[in-house]
Motif scaffolding. Structure first.
Motif, PDB file in Angstrom:
ATOM      1  N   SER A 269      -0.020  -3.481 -15.085  1.00  0.00           N
ATOM      2  CA  SER A 269       1.004  -2.850 -15.898  1.00  0.00           C
ATOM      3  C   SER A 269       1.384  -3.852 -16.756  1.00  0.00           C
ATOM      4  O   SER A 269       2.183  -4.776 -16.207  1.00  0.00           O
ATOM      5  N   PRO A 270       1.436  -3.664 -18.389  1.00  0.00           N
ATOM      6  CA  PRO A 270       2.253  -4.844 -19.032  1.00  0.00           C
ATOM      7  C   PRO A 270       3.769  -4.395 -18.976  1.00  0.00           C
ATOM      8  O   PRO A 270       4.111  -3.416 -18.383  1.00  0.00           O
ATOM      9  N   PRO A 271       4.497  -5.488 -19.306  1.00  0.00           N
ATOM     10  CA  PRO A 271       5.967  -5.010 -19.394  1.00  0.00           C
ATOM     11  C   PRO A 271       6.325  -3.768 -20.080  1.00  0.00           C
ATOM     12  O   PRO A 271       7.347  -3.189 -19.534  1.00  0.00           O
ATOM     13  N   ALA A 272       5.513  -3.480 -20.980  1.00  0.00           N
ATOM     14  CA  ALA A 272       6.175  -2.158 -21.942  1.00  0.00           C
ATOM     15  C   ALA A 272       5.988  -0.904 -21.180  1.00  0.00           C
ATOM     16  O   ALA A 272       6.475   0.178 -21.271  1.00  0.00           O
ATOM     17  N   ALA A 273       5.355  -1.111 -19.761  1.00  0.00           N
ATOM     18  CA  ALA A 273       5.156   0.214 -19.102  1.00  0.00           C
ATOM     19  C   ALA A 273       6.056   0.165 -17.880  1.00  0.00           C
ATOM     20  O   ALA A 273       5.761   1.156 -16.947  1.00  0.00           O
ATOM     21  N   SER A 274       7.149  -0.679 -17.852  1.00  0.00           N
ATOM     22  CA  SER A 274       7.887  -0.702 -16.563  1.00  0.00           C
ATOM     23  C   SER A 274       8.510   0.537 -16.281  1.00  0.00           C
ATOM     24  O   SER A 274       8.973   0.995 -15.144  1.00  0.00           O
ATOM     25  N   LYS A 275       8.794   1.664 -17.416  1.00  0.00           N
ATOM     26  CA  LYS A 275       9.361   2.858 -17.195  1.00  0.00           C
ATOM     27  C   LYS A 275       8.241   3.840 -16.565  1.00  0.00           C
ATOM     28  O   LYS A 275       8.863   5.030 -16.289  1.00  0.00           O
ATOM     29  N   SER A 276       7.101   3.592 -16.735  1.00  0.00           N
ATOM     30  CA  SER A 276       6.144   4.525 -16.577  1.00  0.00           C
ATOM     31  C   SER A 276       6.016   4.778 -14.987  1.00  0.00           C
ATOM     32  O   SER A 276       6.008   3.834 -14.195  1.00  0.00           O
ATOM     33  N   PRO A 277       5.938   6.259 -14.340  1.00  0.00           N
ATOM     34  CA  PRO A 277       5.762   6.271 -12.898  1.00  0.00           C
ATOM     35  C   PRO A 277       4.329   6.360 -12.321  1.00  0.00           C
ATOM     36  O   PRO A 277       4.381   6.676 -11.301  1.00  0.00           O
ATOM     37  N   HIS A 278       3.383   5.954 -13.309  1.00  0.00           N
ATOM     38  CA  HIS A 278       2.084   5.849 -12.635  1.00  0.00           C
ATOM     39  C   HIS A 278       1.904   5.094 -11.430  1.00  0.00           C
ATOM     40  O   HIS A 278       0.993   5.282 -10.492  1.00  0.00           O
ATOM     41  N   LEU A 279       2.662   3.734 -11.292  1.00  0.00           N
ATOM     42  CA  LEU A 279       2.427   2.991 -10.166  1.00  0.00           C
ATOM     43  C   LEU A 279       3.038   3.698  -8.868  1.00  0.00           C
ATOM     44  O   LEU A 279       2.218   3.569  -7.881  1.00  0.00           O
ATOM     45  N   ASN A 280       4.053   4.185  -9.215  1.00  0.00           N
ATOM     46  CA  ASN A 280       4.680   5.261  -7.743  1.00  0.00           C
ATOM     47  C   ASN A 280       3.532   6.145  -7.409  1.00  0.00           C
ATOM     48  O   ASN A 280       3.263   6.637  -6.303  1.00  0.00           O
ATOM     49  N   SER A 281       2.740   7.154  -8.353  1.00  0.00           N
ATOM     50  CA  SER A 281       1.877   7.946  -7.968  1.00  0.00           C
ATOM     51  C   SER A 281       0.830   7.305  -7.431  1.00  0.00           C
ATOM     52  O   SER A 281       0.329   7.781  -6.308  1.00  0.00           O
ATOM     53  N   ALA A 282       0.436   6.235  -8.043  1.00  0.00           N
ATOM     54  CA  ALA A 282      -0.885   5.542  -7.036  1.00  0.00           C
ATOM     55  C   ALA A 282      -0.395   4.813  -5.630  1.00  0.00           C
ATOM     56  O   ALA A 282      -1.277   5.283  -4.690  1.00  0.00           O
ATOM     57  N   ILE A 283       0.816   4.396  -5.518  1.00  0.00           N
ATOM     58  CA  ILE A 283       1.290   4.078  -4.089  1.00  0.00           C
ATOM     59  C   ILE A 283       1.375   5.276  -3.357  1.00  0.00           C
ATOM     60  O   ILE A 283       0.850   5.138  -2.130  1.00  0.00           O
ATOM     61  N   ARG A 284       1.852   6.296  -3.614  1.00  0.00           N
ATOM     62  CA  ARG A 284       2.064   7.416  -3.022  1.00  0.00           C
ATOM     63  C   ARG A 284       0.789   8.257  -2.734  1.00  0.00           C
ATOM     64  O   ARG A 284       0.599   9.009  -1.641  1.00  0.00           O
ATOM     65  N   ALA A 285      -0.357   7.916  -3.409  1.00  0.00           N
ATOM     66  CA  ALA A 285      -1.598   8.533  -3.059  1.00  0.00           C
ATOM     67  C   ALA A 285      -2.480   7.713  -2.148  1.00  0.00           C
ATOM     68  O   ALA A 285      -3.440   8.345  -1.475  1.00  0.00           O
ATOM     69  N   LEU A 286      -1.848   6.669  -1.619  1.00  0.00           N
ATOM     70  CA  LEU A 286      -2.484   5.672  -0.623  1.00  0.00           C
ATOM     71  C   LEU A 286      -2.729   6.275   0.672  1.00  0.00           C
ATOM     72  O   LEU A 286      -1.679   6.950   1.132  1.00  0.00           O
ATOM     73  N   ARG A 287      -3.748   6.081   1.514  1.00  0.00           N
ATOM     74  CA  ARG A 287      -3.699   6.497   2.888  1.00  0.00           C
ATOM     75  C   ARG A 287      -3.041   5.325   3.787  1.00  0.00           C
ATOM     76  O   ARG A 287      -2.234   4.477   3.252  1.00  0.00           O
ATOM     77  N   ARG A 288      -2.797   5.777   4.728  1.00  0.00           N
ATOM     78  CA  ARG A 288      -2.054   5.064   5.631  1.00  0.00           C
ATOM     79  C   ARG A 288      -2.496   3.648   5.760  1.00  0.00           C
ATOM     80  O   ARG A 288      -3.821   3.461   5.991  1.00  0.00           O
ATOM     81  N   LYS A 289      -1.746   2.629   5.896  1.00  0.00           N
ATOM     82  CA  LYS A 289      -2.194   1.157   5.910  1.00  0.00           C
ATOM     83  C   LYS A 289      -3.117   0.721   4.555  1.00  0.00           C
ATOM     84  O   LYS A 289      -3.922  -0.088   4.629  1.00  0.00           O
TER      85      LYS A 289
END
Length: 376
Positions: A269-289
């Motif tokens: 993610s570039p600095p301009a995307a720091s307020k975007s929730p996409h990273l949280n969505s991707a992390i939450r979609a991960l499997r265990r470990k």
């Protein structure tokens, strides 16, 4: 220095920040002096970053001493080597890498021609020793930053890569460093986000070459479609799914979960995307470990710490890549893990005299399989 080497050469010199780039000019300077521990390289193709213009016009406040020769990495041919060289020799085709580390302090890291790093020791390294980049006819690099492309016949004749094609390594190596750092395995599923920029698109290409299924996230649906088409045309059988980033964390989470088990996330993610929730969505979609490689430019913004703890998620931050990554990448390239021709990269090339057009074009001609180079 060989007698056929001229005493002076042309190079693009940065002297000051200026919105109209008047702080950059083409100049004739003495050839860099060869010293122990270095190699003199004749530049064949120097890639231009999509945000290189932003660095030199002050839009991106990168710390740089001035004056210096612009540029960063390059494909080149060795002209001569310092007394410490035991393998590298004149005539060798090399990838000259811009990530320079202090020999007595690995925390002193600079990006040649781009940034003087994160601490006073790195600043000293650039200010006093490694100041000039590759937007020139010749450049001096540390021996350890010159990676021989020894199987030149295989790369250039059998696989058909030109020098400008090989310069695309500068983009591909960044996500390769992040994905190797989290141990991406064949058959795993990785989210690359955002995947529509230069490094994000390269991340999709790298993940596919490493044998993974990719979920590419981005805001631009047209560019996401181009990402999928580019990879599919170059690598039949490759699996690339796409998710349009909606700006709604829960909506994006559900879109990702629809693809089943997700093993890893590569964040660019570039600095301009720091307020975007996409990273949280991707992390939450991960499997265990699952694993996350953070390579982007977020300056702030929370991550879902409860999800990380509850599912034993590994989060690793990675700056660029290691020397071993470059060596492994070259092996992958030589063994045909990547497509070639326009299915690999479509290059727009410019001469040194056309440097301003090169910077302007690089700012617009971005995304997967696109590259701008200067060919002195």
């Amino acid at each position: 220095m060989a007698s056929t080497t001229p005493t002076h050469h042309h190079c693009l010199v940065f002297t000051s920040i200026s919105k109209d780039l008047t702080g950059c000019s083409l100049q004739t300077l003495p050839i860099p002096r060869l010293e122990a521990g270095s190699a003199l390289i004749r530049i064949l193709a120097a890639p231009v970053l999509s945000y290189q213009r932003d660095i030199y016009d002050g839009t991106r406040a990168y710390p740089l001493p001035a004056p210096l020769v612009g540029g960063f990495s390059a494909i080149g041919r060795v002209v001569n080597v310092g007394s410490e060289a035991v393998r590298l020799k004149p005539g060798d085709l090399v990838y000259a890498d811009s990530v320079i580390r202090g020999r007595d302090d690995a925390d002193a890291v600079i990006l040649l021609g781009i940034s003087d790093g994160f601490n006073p020791r790195a600043q000293k390294l650039m200010r006093d020793v490694w100041r000039d980049g590759s937007f020139a006819e010749f450049a001096r690099f540390p021996l350890e930053n010159c990676f021989p492309l020894e199987n030149e016949g295989r790369l250039c004749r059998q696989l058909g890569y030109g020098m400008c094609d090989l310069a695309y390594m500068a983009y591909l190596l960044v996500p390769f460093g992040g994905l190797r750092d989290i141990g991406l395995q064949v058959g795993e599923t990785v989210v690359v986000a955002p995947a529509t920029g230069g490094f994000g698109g390269a991340g999709v290409q790298i993940a596919v070459a490493m044998g993974a299924r990719v979920i590419a996230m981005g805001r631009n649906e047209q560019e996401l479609a181009r990402v999928k088409a580019h990879v599919s045309n170059g690598t039949p059988g490759a699996i690339v799914e796409t998710v349009k980033m909606s700006g709604d964390e829960e909506m994006d989470l559900k879109a990702l979960q629809a693809f089943g088990t997700i093993d890893a996330v590569l964040d660019l993610s570039p600095p301009a995307a720091s307020k975007s929730p996409h990273l949280n969505s991707a992390i939450r979609a991960l499997r265990r470990k699952g694993r996350v490689s953070l390579m982007g430019g977020f300056m702030d913004g929370p991550v879902p710490s409860f999800e990380l703890i509850a599912k034993d998620i590994t989060v690793k931050a990675k700056f660029m890549y290691e020397r071993e990554d470059i060596i492994q990448f070259v092996k992958m390239l030589e063994t045909g893990r990547f497509p070639y021709g326009e299915n690999f990269v479509d290059v727009k090339s410019f001469t040194l005299d056309e440097w301003k057009a090169a910077l302007d074009t690089a700012a617009e001609y971005t995304g997967i399989g696109r590259s701008v180079v200067i060919t002195p």
